[in-house]
Design a protein around this motif. Sequence first.
Motif, mmCIF file in Angstrom:
data_model
loop_
_atom_site.group_PDB
_atom_site.id
_atom_site.type_symbol
_atom_site.label_atom_id
_atom_site.label_comp_id
_atom_site.label_asym_id
_atom_site.label_seq_id
_atom_site.Cartn_x
_atom_site.Cartn_y
_atom_site.Cartn_z
ATOM 1 N N VAL A 77 1.111 -0.991 0.100
ATOM 2 C CA VAL A 77 -0.087 0.208 0.264
ATOM 3 C C VAL A 77 1.385 0.953 -0.329
ATOM 4 C CG1 VAL A 77 -1.363 1.064 0.983
ATOM 5 C CG2 VAL A 77 -2.060 -1.719 1.070
ATOM 6 N N ASP A 78 1.748 1.033 0.473
ATOM 7 C CA ASP A 78 2.922 2.157 0.795
ATOM 8 C C ASP A 78 3.491 2.406 -0.537
ATOM 9 O OD1 ASP A 78 2.430 2.484 3.561
ATOM 10 O OD2 ASP A 78 4.368 1.536 4.057
ATOM 11 N N ALA A 103 0.269 3.716 -2.473
ATOM 12 C CA ALA A 103 0.120 5.049 -2.287
ATOM 13 C C ALA A 103 0.470 6.766 -2.895
ATOM 14 C CB ALA A 103 -0.309 5.317 -0.983
ATOM 15 N N LEU A 138 -5.554 0.979 0.610
ATOM 16 C CA LEU A 138 -5.458 1.902 -0.111
ATOM 17 C C LEU A 138 -6.791 3.283 -0.154
ATOM 18 C CD1 LEU A 138 -3.185 2.892 -1.894
ATOM 19 C CD2 LEU A 138 -4.404 1.469 -3.744
ATOM 20 N N ARG A 194 -6.406 4.940 3.052
ATOM 21 C CA ARG A 194 -5.410 6.107 2.804
ATOM 22 C C ARG A 194 -5.775 7.098 1.670
ATOM 23 N NH1 ARG A 194 -0.174 4.429 3.257
ATOM 24 N NH2 ARG A 194 0.636 1.955 4.501
ATOM 25 N N VAL A 248 -6.711 7.247 -1.557
ATOM 26 C CA VAL A 248 -7.532 7.082 -2.828
ATOM 27 C C VAL A 248 -8.281 5.800 -3.195
ATOM 28 C CG1 VAL A 248 -6.074 5.677 -4.600
ATOM 29 C CG2 VAL A 248 -4.531 6.519 -2.569
#
Length: 243
Positions: free
Chosen positions: A31-32, A35, A57, A60, A62
């Motif tokens: 995910v990091d 993103a 995600l 975050r 998105v």
Amino acid sequence: MPENHFDAAVAPGYDATERAMFAPAVVDATVDFLAVLAGDGAALELGIGTGRIAVPLARRGVTVHGIDLSPEMVAQLQVKKGSDQIGVSIGDFATTTLDRQFRLAYLVFNTITNLTTQDEQVACFENVGRHLEPGGHFVIEVFVPILRRLPPGENMRVYEWGPTRFSFDEYHVVNQTLVSHHYSMDGDRLRRHSVPFRYVWPAELDLMARLAGMELRERWGGWHREPFTEDSESHVSVWQKVR
């Protein structure tokens, strides 16, 4: 349309049988990475499944839309907290079209190999190209074919075994395919689930990308941006839309 191998017999137990890829360290790194590429744009997940990546995600911030062939897998996604923020289209992700564009498109955990012919994989890249914004990125995580690591004369690799589950891959070099066989105990009953795949080489993916108007920007050995080497067992590749 391809056959749905992730139906009602598989979907309810999918998250439990694939526990390793649901580990927080694995999910967080994925995910990091994604993103950052999505930024303030929207993301398209091909083969969204039960939402292993899409749900965190979306948390975050998105905007995520997914495509998946299996209504049963999507039903597992839709009971998860936060899934109401995620749009899903049921269909073949190589050909299903949406009336919008995305900053990012991605395929994780070997999902590109669920397309079992080269033509289908090429069509997937072309479909992504149509859905990406100019300068947008396409990310694939997929294993490197292990042919050179197979024992001489052998075409099978056992990768999971235990008291209740046994899995192995059967490779067919002539047509560049493999079949994953899974045997599991359900009470006193032995269940078998076999799924076909088409393995694909990194250079072959790069050519598919070029045909679809994309160029390779990065290739890593994993989501932590480990170097990709001749000993890497998988890769995370990033192509950018240039035309």
